[in-house]
Design an enzyme around this catalytic site. Structure first.
Site, short mmCIF file in Angstrom:
data_model
loop_
_atom_site.label_atom_id
_atom_site.label_comp_id
_atom_site.label_asym_id
_atom_site.label_seq_id
_atom_site.Cartn_x
_atom_site.Cartn_y
_atom_site.Cartn_z
N CYS A 103 0.85 -1.18 0.00
CA CYS A 103 0.00 0.00 0.00
C CYS A 103 0.89 1.24 0.00
O CYS A 103 2.09 1.16 0.31
CB CYS A 103 -0.96 0.03 1.19
SG CYS A 103 -0.18 0.33 2.78
N ASP A 114 5.12 15.28 -29.01
CA ASP A 114 6.22 14.96 -29.93
C ASP A 114 5.65 15.15 -31.34
O ASP A 114 4.43 15.10 -31.54
CB ASP A 114 6.66 13.51 -29.70
CG ASP A 114 7.55 12.99 -30.81
OD1 ASP A 114 8.57 13.64 -31.09
OD2 ASP A 114 7.21 11.95 -31.40
N ASP A 148 11.38 9.45 -26.75
CA ASP A 148 10.36 10.12 -25.94
C ASP A 148 10.26 9.54 -24.53
O ASP A 148 9.58 10.13 -23.67
CB ASP A 148 8.99 10.02 -26.61
CG ASP A 148 8.94 10.70 -27.96
OD1 ASP A 148 9.63 11.73 -28.11
OD2 ASP A 148 8.26 10.20 -28.86
#
Length: 721
Positions: free
Chosen positions: A13, A403, A606
């Site tokens: 968690c 891009d 990218d």
């Protein structure tokens, strides 16, 4: 200062990550520590003169977790696979066993069977919650584990007591709560495992061995600076180097994202993992190991992921206050009724009612159910949302950075113009050009040949074919020498008719690659080649602006081409000539001035920007690395889907907040009634179940919402990779 990375085993968690991060920061000599729950990794900057990695590992072990060296990638991925499989088995078993318990409870039959089966689900299959709650208790803290453990335990124990006191029985409450939360844990484990795959995908791009100039091969790890390597046509370049001899065109799309290969001559630099074209090259190695461009991209992605703070889950924050408050109220309720009635048996009923109404069934469902429904709605529209964090981040985005190549444009060159001179037809220019280019493997050659095939042109035979890498091709057609290439037109070398230079400069000003076709030294025509804009790109940009978002374009291409594309799309802010680190730096610059950035991209180059952005949106038509680095994936690569993705994400996060409000709303309203004896445990359980139904129904409303109103239509060109 020294920086180290390692994997933490056992976190399940967000509060686990926060607690480990706090423990690391308390170690003497540590200046900065970041624990990423998505990847289960810790990145720590420390003074080796004061602290050691052993001290850091001890701090984690003291919290009840285990440590594994992050460099053992295979071991790490295998561990993740096992964790996902364990979570899957627990969830499916819990659901399979909780269902008959619920049916038996509705029929009021076989209560002892209900008790045994629900105990197995609650205390064995859901043991991680109870272990986590005990661990939190020892540290004087509380979290979602505490709420889940407390609620399910009280529900089961109260039912067990009721077997002998003829009270109300709600074994199904404990079993169903545990099963549904385990289902959410499994779905979370699956998305978390995918988040760490980007780095391994990057590493797969590199080569394992290199070929020396004399023909012998050696493992890449044995290559040293200054070694001379032979790169044959079609091979990947093994390491960063300088061309010593040979000429070729190299596909650097993994680095620049551009579809056109770069011409390489002696003295030019080449980069590892890029692909050599048709010419053989001898290179001198100038960078090895962690200094290569590919290694730097890997490091950028890894660092960007490590610096991402795990999502601050509202339920965990509130539970830190809520759980102790509920326990105090339950104790005060018991004491008050005991003093008032003089009977512990009477006092236990309202006290149990307080704890039962506080059972976090709705709280545990609030986030995972909304994420499941929101993800399903998105997936049906070709949008894959990889984690719950992306839903929250989308809410804050105010800048969309695109891009260019493969994202806003098609990603491959096509012939856009054929200009003929001297009274010739377009076919008289295109046919000889295509005949020569048919023998070349250059992407521009493929574009010229495709244009000729579209027009059904007959190609003349070619003799004496020669290729000049980076410049063009030459051959003899019908007895005349013909040249097709990108050499700059000069009056000294060629016969230039009227209008040639004007046409050449006009096409170049439009951001197109201009190919000249000359026969016997005379320019007979020009071919313009460009990467065309996707049909739905301009409407998508307009739609994004309509909802108040700023749009920016980043590209590794030159400024002239970039500005031309920007004008076509209506994008005024264009940043050109940037490599992967430059793209990431531009994202960081926008974030530094308080902007919340979504980056949309499709290439290896990218990946750092996708990882660094507040929200990474990858195109499914792009590379595996970009897809893994992005938080949202658009399956068909349509820019129009960006608007839909943002709308769905924002509405889903809003639903999560509404669910949390309803979950706590029931508790806040009902706890006083339970404390004052106006709500017995049976009605408390019914109210708790009603809160769960409300949360689920609210999430299901997402399926009926229209997320495409006012958006551009579906793209005309869709490519699936």
């Amino acid at each position: 200062m020294k920086t180290t990375n390692f994997t933490i085993v056992g976190m399940h968690c967000a509060s686990c990550a926060a607690r480990n991060e706090k423990a690391l920061r308390q170690v003497s000599g540590v200046s900065e520590a970041s624990v990423n729950f998505a990847t289960h990794t810790a990145t720590v900057e420390y003074d080796p003169a004061v602290a050691s990695e052993h001290h850091l590992h001890e701090a984690i072990v003291a919290q009840g977790y285990k440590v594994m060296d992050a460099t053992s990638a295979h071991q790490h991925h295998e561990l993740e696979r096992k964790e996902i499989e364990v979570a899957r088995r627990r969830a499916l078993w819990a659901l399979a066993l909780a269902a008959p318990v619920m049916v038996l409870a509705m029929l009021g039959r076989l209560v002892y069977v209900q008790a045994v089966v629900s105990a197995f689900v609650t205390f064995w299959l859901g043991r991680q919650f109870h272990v986590g709650a005990w661990r939190q208790l020892r540290l004087g803290a509380s979290s979602m584990d505490t709420l889940i453990s407390l609620g399910t335990t009280v529900a089961w124990v109260s039912s067990a007591v009721a077997l002998f006191t003829r009270g109300s029985i709600y074994f199904e409450t404990a079993a169903v709560v545990t099963a549904l939360i385990l289902l959410g844990e499994w779905l979370e484990e699956r998305s978390r495992g995918a988040a760490s795959a980007a780095v391994s995908k990057l590493l797969e791009l590199g080569v394992k061995s290199a070929r020396y100039e004399d023909g012998r091969e050696a493992p890449i790890a044995e290559v040293k600076l200054g070694d001379r390597l032979l790169v044959r046509p079609g091979d990947k370049i093994p390491l960063d180097g300088e061309v010593v001899s040979g000429e070729s065109a190299v596909d650097e799309s993994m680095l620049t994202g551009e579809s056109l290969p770069a011409a390489k001559l002696p003295g030019d630099l080449v980069y590892g993992a890029t692909v050599n074209g048709t010419g053989a090259l001898v290179i001198r190695v100038v960078k090895i190991g962690e200094d290569t461009v590919l290694a730097q991209i890997v490091r950028l992605v890894r660092d960007a992921q490590a610096k991402k703070a795990p999502i601050a889950r509202l339920a965990d924050v509130i539970s830190g206050i809520f759980v102790p408050a509920v326990v105090v109220i339950a104790v005060l309720t018991f004491v008050g009724w005991w003093l008032a009635s003089g009977s512990a048996a009477v006092a236990i009923i309202p006290a149990v009612a307080v704890l039962v109404i506080a059972c976090p069934c709705a709280l545990g469902l609030a986030t995972p159910v909304a994420i499941m429904v929101g993800s399903g709605v998105a997936a049906a529209r070709g949008i894959l949302v990889k984690n719950g964090e992306s839903f929250e981040r989308a809410k804050l985005v105010d800048v969309i950075v695109f891009d260019k190549t493969g994202t806003l444009t098609v990603g491959r060159p096509v012939v856009t113009d054929v200009v003929a001179f001297g009274g010739r037809s377009e076919s008289e220019v295109l046919a000889p050009a295509a005949a020569l280019e048919a023998q070349s493997e250059h992407p521009v050659a493929a574009a010229v040949l495709a244009a000729a095939r579209t027009r059904d042109l007959d190609l003349p035979p070619v003799a004496d074919f020669r290729s000049f890498p980076g410049r063009g091709v030459q051959g003899t057609i019908l007895g005349r020498p013909v040249f097709v290439g990108n050499d700059r037109i000069t009056e000294e070398r060629l016969k230039i008719g009227p209008g040639v230079m004007e046409a050449f400069e006009r096409l170049e000003s439009e951001g197109k690659t201009v190919v000249r076709v000359s026969a016997a030294g005379e320019v007979i025509g020009l071919l313009a080649v460009a990467d065309t804009v996707k049909p739905d790109a301009a409407p998508a940009v307009t739609a994004l602006r309509r909802v108040g978002l700023e749009v920016v374009m980043l590209t590794g291409d030159n400024a002239r081409v970039a500005q031309g594309v920007g004008r076509t799309l209506g994008i005024t802010e264009v940043v050109a000539g940037v490599l992967p680190d430059g793209k990431e730096a531009e994202i960081r610059r926008l974030q530094a001035v308080g902007r919340h950035v979504a980056f949309v991209g499709d290439g290896v180059n990218d990946a750092p920007a996708l990882a660094a952005a507040d929200l990474g949106i990858a195109l499914g038509t792009g590379t595996d690395v970009a897809i893994e680095a992005g938080g949202i994936v658009l399956v068909n690569g349509s820019p129009a889907k960006v608007v839909e993705a943002l709308k769905i994400s924002r509405r889903t996060f809003r639903t999560i907040r509404e669910n949390l409000f309803w979950a706590f709303g029931y508790n806040v309203a009902m706890i006083p009634l339970a404390a004052f004896g106006r709500l017995n445990p049976m009605w408390a359980a019914a109210a708790m179940s009603l809160s769960s139904v409300t949360v689920i129904l609210n999430a299901l409303r997402l399926r009926r919402m229209n997320f495409v109103r006012g958006l551009p239509s579906e793209p005309k060109v869709v490519t699936m990779r």
